[in-house]
Design an enzyme around this catalytic site. Sequence first.
Site, PDB file in Angstrom:
ATOM      1  N   GLU A 199      -7.451   3.030  -7.335  1.00  0.00           N
ATOM      2  CA  GLU A 199      -8.045   1.872  -8.030  1.00  0.00           C
ATOM      3  C   GLU A 199      -9.535   1.655  -7.732  1.00  0.00           C
ATOM      4  OE1 GLU A 199      -5.730  -1.661  -7.361  1.00  0.00           O
ATOM      5  OE2 GLU A 199      -3.966  -0.854  -8.366  1.00  0.00           O
TER       6      GLU A 199
ATOM      7  N   GLN B  19      -6.105   2.411  -1.314  1.00  0.00           N
ATOM      8  CA  GLN B  19      -4.752   2.659  -0.824  1.00  0.00           C
ATOM      9  C   GLN B  19      -4.441   4.133  -1.062  1.00  0.00           C
ATOM     10  OE1 GLN B  19      -2.666  -0.126  -3.285  1.00  0.00           O
ATOM     11  NE2 GLN B  19      -3.493   0.726  -5.152  1.00  0.00           N
TER      12      GLN B  19
END
Length: 272
Positions: A31, A153
């Site tokens: 992201e 992440q």
Amino acid sequence: FLDIAAFWASKAIYNMDRERYEMHGVVGPDEYHTSYPDTEKQGLDNNAYTNVMVSWLLNKIIHLYNNFSVEELEDIRDKTGIDENEIEQWKAIRDKLYLEFNEDNILAQFSGYFDLKELDWEHYRQKYKNIRRMDRILKAENDSPDNYKIAKQADTLMLFFTLSPKQIKKITQQMGYDIGDTYEFLEKNYNYYIRRTSHGSTLSYVVHAKILKYIRNGKSDRFEWFNKALKSDIFDTQGGTTPEGIHTGVMAGTIEIIVESFAGLELFKDHF
């Protein structure tokens, strides 16, 4: 399932120089990265997680397709318009999707990843203390996470959360790559990417906790990530994740760690 396969197959672009198929304009699980530095083009090329999972998807649908009866196949063709020519094309894409590795057998998060700059993590830790949201910090400094080897992440490592090591070995072999010993490959890639991940999402704790079951001497770190995931939901450690309710993703993730990682229950084991 057939529609999903058809969608991804439609995105595959054949690179004649590499003699491989590529996926362009993708944003992976990370992201933070949505484009390349100094370009207006949106998306990235050949996100490793995406390409491996597309190969897995096409392999699964081809396996299912080959096990249908003649009557079932006729019904499927009538409803979807998918024929043998399309299935053959999917086989070619499955076997020839592009992955990028460096000389140390690190799987690139996406094409061009290794050309990005390294981040001075210690500088930002001393300056801001909490650096989980490095994207916001960099943008506040008129910079961009797109310029650096950083992740919100797990991205490449998400493969080992979704699939078993032996599944990944079989899929990458079918794609024409030799990653060597899968557990050594995972440990090497884990050590590389964990140093470049800010854990801006509480789900990052879940992913890393689960995949540590495959890594030697990973037991203590596994409990640490697991406890962080639990606390993020119970105490809202990231300030805003659960102020008025619950975070069902983290809750389900911690249960999955207990069941699959600590108790050792494997739902799919190593089936390809």
